[in-house]
Write a protein that holds these residues in place. Structure first.
Motif, PDB file in Angstrom:
ATOM      1  N   ARG A   4       0.831  -1.209   0.000  1.00  0.00           N
ATOM      2  CA  ARG A   4       0.000   0.000   0.000  1.00  0.00           C
ATOM      3  C   ARG A   4       0.864   1.256   0.000  1.00  0.00           C
ATOM      4  O   ARG A   4       0.525   2.248  -0.630  1.00  0.00           O
ATOM      5  CB  ARG A   4      -0.938  -0.005   1.193  1.00  0.00           C
ATOM      6  N   GLY A   5       1.970   1.210   0.723  1.00  0.00           N
ATOM      7  CA  GLY A   5       2.885   2.356   0.721  1.00  0.00           C
ATOM      8  C   GLY A   5       3.483   2.586  -0.661  1.00  0.00           C
ATOM      9  O   GLY A   5       3.594   3.723  -1.124  1.00  0.00           O
ATOM     10  N   LEU A   6       3.857   1.507  -1.329  1.00  0.00           N
ATOM     11  CA  LEU A   6       4.379   1.607  -2.685  1.00  0.00           C
ATOM     12  C   LEU A   6       3.306   2.128  -3.630  1.00  0.00           C
ATOM     13  O   LEU A   6       3.562   2.997  -4.463  1.00  0.00           O
ATOM     14  CB  LEU A   6       4.880   0.235  -3.151  1.00  0.00           C
ATOM     15  N   LEU A   7       2.111   1.614  -3.483  1.00  0.00           N
ATOM     16  CA  LEU A   7       1.000   2.052  -4.327  1.00  0.00           C
ATOM     17  C   LEU A   7       0.692   3.525  -4.094  1.00  0.00           C
ATOM     18  O   LEU A   7       0.445   4.276  -5.043  1.00  0.00           O
ATOM     19  CB  LEU A   7      -0.232   1.186  -4.029  1.00  0.00           C
ATOM     20  N   LEU A   8       0.732   3.952  -2.849  1.00  0.00           N
ATOM     21  CA  LEU A   8       0.503   5.359  -2.537  1.00  0.00           C
ATOM     22  C   LEU A   8       1.580   6.226  -3.186  1.00  0.00           C
ATOM     23  O   LEU A   8       1.279   7.272  -3.769  1.00  0.00           O
ATOM     24  CB  LEU A   8       0.482   5.557  -1.025  1.00  0.00           C
ATOM     25  N   LEU A  12       1.182   9.207  -5.921  1.00  0.00           N
ATOM     26  CA  LEU A  12       1.593  10.570  -5.597  1.00  0.00           C
ATOM     27  C   LEU A  12       2.585  11.116  -6.623  1.00  0.00           C
ATOM     28  O   LEU A  12       2.665  12.332  -6.810  1.00  0.00           O
ATOM     29  CB  LEU A  12       2.177  10.627  -4.194  1.00  0.00           C
ATOM     30  N   LEU A  13       3.322  10.253  -7.292  1.00  0.00           N
ATOM     31  CA  LEU A  13       4.272  10.702  -8.297  1.00  0.00           C
ATOM     32  C   LEU A  13       3.581  11.461  -9.440  1.00  0.00           C
ATOM     33  O   LEU A  13       3.983  12.578  -9.759  1.00  0.00           O
ATOM     34  CB  LEU A  13       5.091   9.518  -8.826  1.00  0.00           C
ATOM     35  N   PRO A  14       2.514  10.921 -10.073  1.00  0.00           N
ATOM     36  CA  PRO A  14       1.835  11.709 -11.109  1.00  0.00           C
ATOM     37  C   PRO A  14       1.172  12.965 -10.549  1.00  0.00           C
ATOM     38  O   PRO A  14       1.046  13.961 -11.250  1.00  0.00           O
ATOM     39  CB  PRO A  14       0.786  10.768 -11.687  1.00  0.00           C
ATOM     40  N   ALA A  15       0.770  12.927  -9.284  1.00  0.00           N
ATOM     41  CA  ALA A  15       0.169  14.122  -8.690  1.00  0.00           C
ATOM     42  C   ALA A  15       1.208  15.240  -8.584  1.00  0.00           C
ATOM     43  O   ALA A  15       0.917  16.399  -8.872  1.00  0.00           O
ATOM     44  CB  ALA A  15      -0.417  13.800  -7.320  1.00  0.00           C
ATOM     45  N   GLY A  18       1.948  16.476 -12.100  1.00  0.00           N
ATOM     46  CA  GLY A  18       0.819  17.293 -12.549  1.00  0.00           C
ATOM     47  C   GLY A  18       0.816  18.663 -11.914  1.00  0.00           C
ATOM     48  O   GLY A  18       0.553  19.674 -12.583  1.00  0.00           O
ATOM     49  N   ALA A  19       1.124  18.733 -10.629  1.00  0.00           N
ATOM     50  CA  ALA A  19       1.191  20.036  -9.955  1.00  0.00           C
ATOM     51  C   ALA A  19       2.315  20.882 -10.548  1.00  0.00           C
ATOM     52  O   ALA A  19       2.159  22.098 -10.737  1.00  0.00           O
ATOM     53  CB  ALA A  19       1.396  19.839  -8.459  1.00  0.00           C
ATOM     54  N   TYR A  20       3.446  20.258 -10.869  1.00  0.00           N
ATOM     55  CA  TYR A  20       4.568  20.971 -11.487  1.00  0.00           C
ATOM     56  C   TYR A  20       4.170  21.530 -12.853  1.00  0.00           C
ATOM     57  O   TYR A  20       4.452  22.685 -13.179  1.00  0.00           O
ATOM     58  CB  TYR A  20       5.772  20.031 -11.605  1.00  0.00           C
ATOM     59  N   TYR A  96      -5.731  12.380 -11.445  1.00  0.00           N
ATOM     60  CA  TYR A  96      -5.503  10.939 -11.397  1.00  0.00           C
ATOM     61  C   TYR A  96      -4.721  10.544 -10.147  1.00  0.00           C
ATOM     62  O   TYR A  96      -5.080   9.613  -9.436  1.00  0.00           O
ATOM     63  CB  TYR A  96      -4.751  10.500 -12.656  1.00  0.00           C
ATOM     64  N   GLY A  97      -3.646  11.276  -9.888  1.00  0.00           N
ATOM     65  CA  GLY A  97      -2.800  10.946  -8.739  1.00  0.00           C
ATOM     66  C   GLY A  97      -3.515  11.138  -7.420  1.00  0.00           C
ATOM     67  O   GLY A  97      -3.419  10.298  -6.520  1.00  0.00           O
ATOM     68  N   LEU A  98      -4.257  12.239  -7.286  1.00  0.00           N
ATOM     69  CA  LEU A  98      -4.972  12.484  -6.028  1.00  0.00           C
ATOM     70  C   LEU A  98      -6.117  11.497  -5.832  1.00  0.00           C
ATOM     71  O   LEU A  98      -6.361  11.039  -4.715  1.00  0.00           O
ATOM     72  CB  LEU A  98      -5.478  13.924  -5.986  1.00  0.00           C
ATOM     73  N   ALA A  99      -6.823  11.168  -6.911  1.00  0.00           N
ATOM     74  CA  ALA A  99      -7.917  10.191  -6.798  1.00  0.00           C
ATOM     75  C   ALA A  99      -7.370   8.816  -6.403  1.00  0.00           C
ATOM     76  O   ALA A  99      -7.938   8.132  -5.544  1.00  0.00           O
ATOM     77  CB  ALA A  99      -8.692  10.097  -8.111  1.00  0.00           C
TER      78      ALA A  99
END
Length: 152
Positions: A4-8, A12-15, A18-20, A96-99
């Motif tokens: 789950r930590g890896l999945l999180l 978060l990486l695309p989030a 995306g923010a950048y 996508y990342g936040l969802a």
């Protein structure tokens, strides 16, 4: 737990990307920048912000070949198109990342504890709490026989 930590982290990486991209497209000023070469006053060459009337020679710096030229207006329009595309891609990546991160966090809260973990054992529900009768159709915890109300 590790999965789950890896999945999180993978959500978060695309989030973050995306923010950048969104921040870059939102802070883009209207001044065109030449990433190639602007010839000034004979032999002088530079790259950077353009002035109206200048022409930018675009180069592929990997092989040194010319990719063409752009005028001030063409470069401004190309940068505006790139900024709008970056904004769209950044927004999609951020959503996508936040969802995905929210789904992982919600799944972590709803997931049952793995076997062997320390959890307080669940006690059997009390059949008559405070003098209330159990709902009709519920099962007795001792016998497995459905409760019925007698009308005597």
């Amino acid at each position: 737990m590790r999965f789950r930590g890896l999945l999180l982290g993978l959500f978060l990486l695309p989030a973050v990307v995306g923010a950048y991209l969104l921040a870059g497209s939102a802070t883009e000023d209207g001044t065109p920048r030449c990433d190639g070469i602007i010839e000034e006053y004979g032999d002088a060459e530079r790259s950077g912000p353009m002035k109206p009337g200048e022409t930018c020679d675009l180069y592929d710096f990997a092989d040194g070949r010319s990719q063409g030229t752009r005028s001030y207006d063409q470069q401004r329009k190309a940068q505006e198109a790139k900024a709008s595309k970056d904004g769209l891609v950044g927004g999609v990546c951020l959503v996508y990342g936040l969802a995905g991160a929210c789904a992982v966090i919600a799944g972590r809260r709803a997931a049952p504890a793995p076997p062997g973990s320390r959890r307080r054992p669940e006690t059997a529900p009390r059949s008559r709490r405070g003098g209330q009768a159990p709902p009709i159709g519920s099962m007795s915890t001792r016998t497995g026989v459905p409760h019925t109300r007698s009308t005597s």
